[in-house]
Design a protein around this motif. Sequence first.
Motif, PDB file in Angstrom:
ATOM      1  N   ASP A  73      40.478  51.367  19.242  1.00 13.28           N
ATOM      2  CA  ASP A  73      40.963  51.965  18.148  1.00 13.28           C
ATOM      3  C   ASP A  73      40.966  53.240  17.450  1.00 13.28           C
ATOM      4  OD1 ASP A  73      43.008  50.052  20.015  1.00 13.28           O
ATOM      5  OD2 ASP A  73      42.632  48.463  17.937  1.00 13.28           O
ATOM      6  N   GLY A  74      39.786  52.659  17.404  1.00 14.39           N
ATOM      7  CA  GLY A  74      39.099  54.090  15.693  1.00 14.39           C
ATOM      8  C   GLY A  74      39.034  55.330  16.736  1.00 14.39           C
ATOM      9  N   TRP A  75      38.563  54.841  18.381  1.00 12.82           N
ATOM     10  CA  TRP A  75      38.526  56.506  18.895  1.00 12.82           C
ATOM     11  C   TRP A  75      39.823  56.626  18.930  1.00 12.82           C
ATOM     12  CZ3 TRP A  75      38.419  56.854  24.726  1.00 12.82           C
ATOM     13  CH2 TRP A  75      37.366  57.873  25.134  1.00 12.82           C
ATOM     14  N   ILE A  76      40.372  56.463  19.861  1.00 10.74           N
ATOM     15  CA  ILE A  76      41.318  57.249  19.881  1.00 10.74           C
ATOM     16  C   ILE A  76      42.472  57.815  18.530  1.00 10.74           C
ATOM     17  CG2 ILE A  76      43.196  55.081  20.402  1.00 10.74           C
ATOM     18  CD1 ILE A  76      44.306  56.591  23.131  1.00 10.74           C
ATOM     19  N   ASP A  77      42.776  56.765  17.723  1.00 11.89           N
ATOM     20  CA  ASP A  77      43.381  57.323  16.368  1.00 11.89           C
ATOM     21  C   ASP A  77      42.508  58.375  15.919  1.00 11.89           C
ATOM     22  OD1 ASP A  77      44.862  54.856  16.871  1.00 11.89           O
ATOM     23  OD2 ASP A  77      44.311  54.413  15.046  1.00 11.89           O
ATOM     24  N   ALA A  78      41.538  58.738  16.225  1.00  8.15           N
ATOM     25  CA  ALA A  78      40.886  60.244  15.519  1.00  8.15           C
ATOM     26  C   ALA A  78      41.218  61.378  16.390  1.00  8.15           C
ATOM     27  CB  ALA A  78      39.526  59.489  15.458  1.00  8.15           C
ATOM     28  N   ALA A  79      41.163  60.974  17.522  1.00 10.18           N
ATOM     29  CA  ALA A  79      41.248  62.245  18.898  1.00 10.18           C
ATOM     30  C   ALA A  79      42.880  62.164  18.467  1.00 10.18           C
ATOM     31  CB  ALA A  79      41.614  61.127  20.079  1.00 10.18           C
ATOM     32  N   LEU A  80      43.770  61.618  18.417  1.00  7.81           N
ATOM     33  CA  LEU A  80      45.235  61.538  18.352  1.00  7.81           C
ATOM     34  C   LEU A  80      45.637  62.383  16.716  1.00  7.81           C
ATOM     35  CD1 LEU A  80      47.261  59.042  19.570  1.00  7.81           C
ATOM     36  CD2 LEU A  80      47.286  60.488  20.433  1.00  7.81           C
ATOM     37  N   GLU A  81      44.494  62.172  16.101  1.00 12.18           N
ATOM     38  CA  GLU A  81      44.545  62.690  14.679  1.00 12.18           C
ATOM     39  C   GLU A  81      44.756  64.143  14.605  1.00 12.18           C
ATOM     40  OE1 GLU A  81      42.560  62.934  10.495  1.00 12.18           O
ATOM     41  OE2 GLU A  81      43.150  60.912  11.129  1.00 12.18           O
ATOM     42  N   GLN A  82      44.458  64.730  15.348  1.00 10.02           N
ATOM     43  CA  GLN A  82      42.584  65.937  15.148  1.00 10.02           C
ATOM     44  C   GLN A  82      43.996  65.928  16.982  1.00 10.02           C
ATOM     45  OE1 GLN A  82      39.766  67.040  14.257  1.00 10.02           O
ATOM     46  NE2 GLN A  82      40.296  69.031  15.574  1.00 10.02           N
ATOM     47  N   ARG A  83      44.106  65.786  18.020  1.00 15.01           N
ATOM     48  CA  ARG A  83      45.838  66.962  19.024  1.00 15.01           C
ATOM     49  C   ARG A  83      46.822  65.953  19.129  1.00 15.01           C
ATOM     50  NH1 ARG A  83      42.840  69.084  23.622  1.00 15.01           N
ATOM     51  NH2 ARG A  83      44.787  69.274  24.112  1.00 15.01           N
ATOM     52  N   ARG A  84      47.618  66.352  18.375  1.00 18.41           N
ATOM     53  CA  ARG A  84      49.411  65.561  18.673  1.00 18.41           C
ATOM     54  C   ARG A  84      49.379  65.922  19.535  1.00 18.41           C
ATOM     55  NH1 ARG A  84      49.319  60.984  14.897  1.00 18.41           N
ATOM     56  NH2 ARG A  84      48.604  61.905  12.337  1.00 18.41           N
ATOM     57  N   ASP A  85      49.319  66.619  19.712  1.00 19.82           N
ATOM     58  CA  ASP A  85      50.569  67.480  21.424  1.00 19.82           C
ATOM     59  C   ASP A  85      49.444  66.353  22.286  1.00 19.82           C
ATOM     60  OD1 ASP A  85      47.511  68.848  21.048  1.00 19.82           O
ATOM     61  OD2 ASP A  85      47.474  69.089  23.488  1.00 19.82           O
ATOM     62  N   LEU A  86      48.119  65.544  22.213  1.00 18.91           N
ATOM     63  CA  LEU A  86      48.761  63.981  23.512  1.00 18.91           C
ATOM     64  C   LEU A  86      49.100  63.081  22.954  1.00 18.91           C
ATOM     65  CD1 LEU A  86      44.145  64.897  23.324  1.00 18.91           C
ATOM     66  CD2 LEU A  86      46.235  65.882  24.925  1.00 18.91           C
ATOM     67  N   GLU A  87      50.031  62.653  22.006  1.00 16.41           N
ATOM     68  CA  GLU A  87      50.854  61.558  21.926  1.00 16.41           C
ATOM     69  C   GLU A  87      51.143  61.348  23.113  1.00 16.41           C
ATOM     70  OE1 GLU A  87      53.132  61.820  18.769  1.00 16.41           O
ATOM     71  OE2 GLU A  87      51.001  61.963  17.088  1.00 16.41           O
ATOM     72  N   GLY A  88      52.437  61.694  23.846  1.00 17.31           N
ATOM     73  CA  GLY A  88      52.697  61.354  25.071  1.00 17.31           C
ATOM     74  C   GLY A  88      51.418  61.000  25.899  1.00 17.31           C
ATOM     75  N   GLU A  89      50.698  61.699  26.474  1.00 13.85           N
ATOM     76  CA  GLU A  89      49.909  61.338  27.611  1.00 13.85           C
ATOM     77  C   GLU A  89      49.126  60.055  26.904  1.00 13.85           C
ATOM     78  OE1 GLU A  89      45.935  63.119  29.722  1.00 13.85           O
ATOM     79  OE2 GLU A  89      47.457  64.213  27.892  1.00 13.85           O
ATOM     80  N   CYS A  90      48.773  60.127  25.779  1.00  7.05           N
ATOM     81  CA  CYS A  90      47.830  58.761  25.843  1.00  7.05           C
ATOM     82  C   CYS A  90      49.024  57.435  24.908  1.00  7.05           C
ATOM     83  CB  CYS A  90      46.704  59.286  24.162  1.00  7.05           C
ATOM     84  SG  CYS A  90      45.613  60.256  24.145  1.00  7.05           S
ATOM     85  N   ALA A  91      50.223  57.161  24.944  1.00  6.61           N
ATOM     86  CA  ALA A  91      50.872  56.090  24.818  1.00  6.61           C
ATOM     87  C   ALA A  91      50.411  55.357  26.402  1.00  6.61           C
ATOM     88  CB  ALA A  91      52.208  56.572  24.795  1.00  6.61           C
ATOM     89  N   ALA A  92      50.521  55.798  27.372  1.00  2.00           N
ATOM     90  CA  ALA A  92      50.055  54.793  28.395  1.00  2.00           C
ATOM     91  C   ALA A  92      48.960  54.759  28.902  1.00  2.00           C
ATOM     92  CB  ALA A  92      50.842  56.013  30.143  1.00  2.00           C
ATOM     93  N   TYR A  93      47.845  55.736  28.094  1.00  2.00           N
ATOM     94  CA  TYR A  93      46.548  55.306  28.323  1.00  2.00           C
ATOM     95  C   TYR A  93      45.889  54.419  27.275  1.00  2.00           C
ATOM     96  CZ  TYR A  93      41.696  56.605  27.765  1.00  2.00           C
ATOM     97  OH  TYR A  93      40.194  57.003  28.026  1.00  2.00           O
ATOM     98  N   ARG A  94      46.503  54.421  26.301  1.00  2.00           N
ATOM     99  CA  ARG A  94      46.459  53.497  25.129  1.00  2.00           C
ATOM    100  C   ARG A  94      46.901  51.893  26.050  1.00  2.00           C
ATOM    101  NH1 ARG A  94      45.361  52.543  20.140  1.00  2.00           N
ATOM    102  NH2 ARG A  94      45.910  55.031  19.268  1.00  2.00           N
ATOM    103  N   ALA A  95      47.514  51.910  26.090  1.00  2.00           N
ATOM    104  CA  ALA A  95      48.873  50.985  27.308  1.00  2.00           C
ATOM    105  C   ALA A  95      47.411  50.520  28.342  1.00  2.00           C
ATOM    106  CB  ALA A  95      49.914  50.866  26.996  1.00  2.00           C
TER     107      ALA A  95
END
Length: 271
Positions: A225-247
């Motif tokens: 959770d911390g790893w992906i949250d930090a990545a998204l804080e850095q790259r907001r443009d990844l949010e759409g892609e990472c929703a499915a990835y996180r799930a």
Amino acid sequence: MNEIIEVSSDWLALREPEDARARSRELAVAASGLLRPGPVEVHDLGSGTGSMMRWLAPLLPGPQTWVLHDWNPDLVELATNGAAPLDRDGRSVAVRTRTGALGALDAGELDGASLVTASALLDVLTFEELRAIARAIIAVGCPVLLSLSVTGDVLLDPPDPRDAGVAAAFNAHQERLVGGRRLLGPSAAALAQLVFREAGWNVRTAETRWRLGPHEPDLLEQWFDGWIDAALEQRRDLEGECAAYRALRSGQLRRGALSAVVVHADLLAWP
């Protein structure tokens, strides 16, 4: 050092067993062999709740005194609660504490040190802070053992094509500006090695790995959770892609089908 990166005591407690398993025992034994005969005084920088002391004290001869340096007085207080660890000969170690900015450390604050240690510290320093700490250690002339600096390398099983993009964003986050300070992140261990070698010191390194899996699901979940949250804080443009990835990854974690290797580096330097 403008200390503004908060670390919770709960997170430190959760990771302590895996830290203990991952650290290089070989470098610790080598550090023990470099100690001068007589009483041992260890200065632990960024000591947090004292996990480095609890791991290393039983591997070193005594009598031992540990001086715990940290900017957070609440964590230092936790480090002194309970029974002190025992040295290699079964004697309780003595513990002293100091709170203050590590980036302002000078040789006088390390006076009497037989060994300087730190764990999971270098990557949250700036290069100027790293160099100041190294200069203080070099002036004192005692060995230094630096453990668990992140390298940026992460291996997830099963692999996914999106892993590399998340890892790159996380690593960029580790090198972000915080309060005007540019953090070293994954380059920290290599730069520390360079600083000590430039001073003419001997350096040994070891790759050290967290191996996370179903045997410690809480640590794996919090790390992920911390790893992906930090990545998204850095790259907001990844949010759409990472929703499915996180799930996907969260489902694998719940089924016990996810594991991760998080690579760190340990370093031992001496004159």
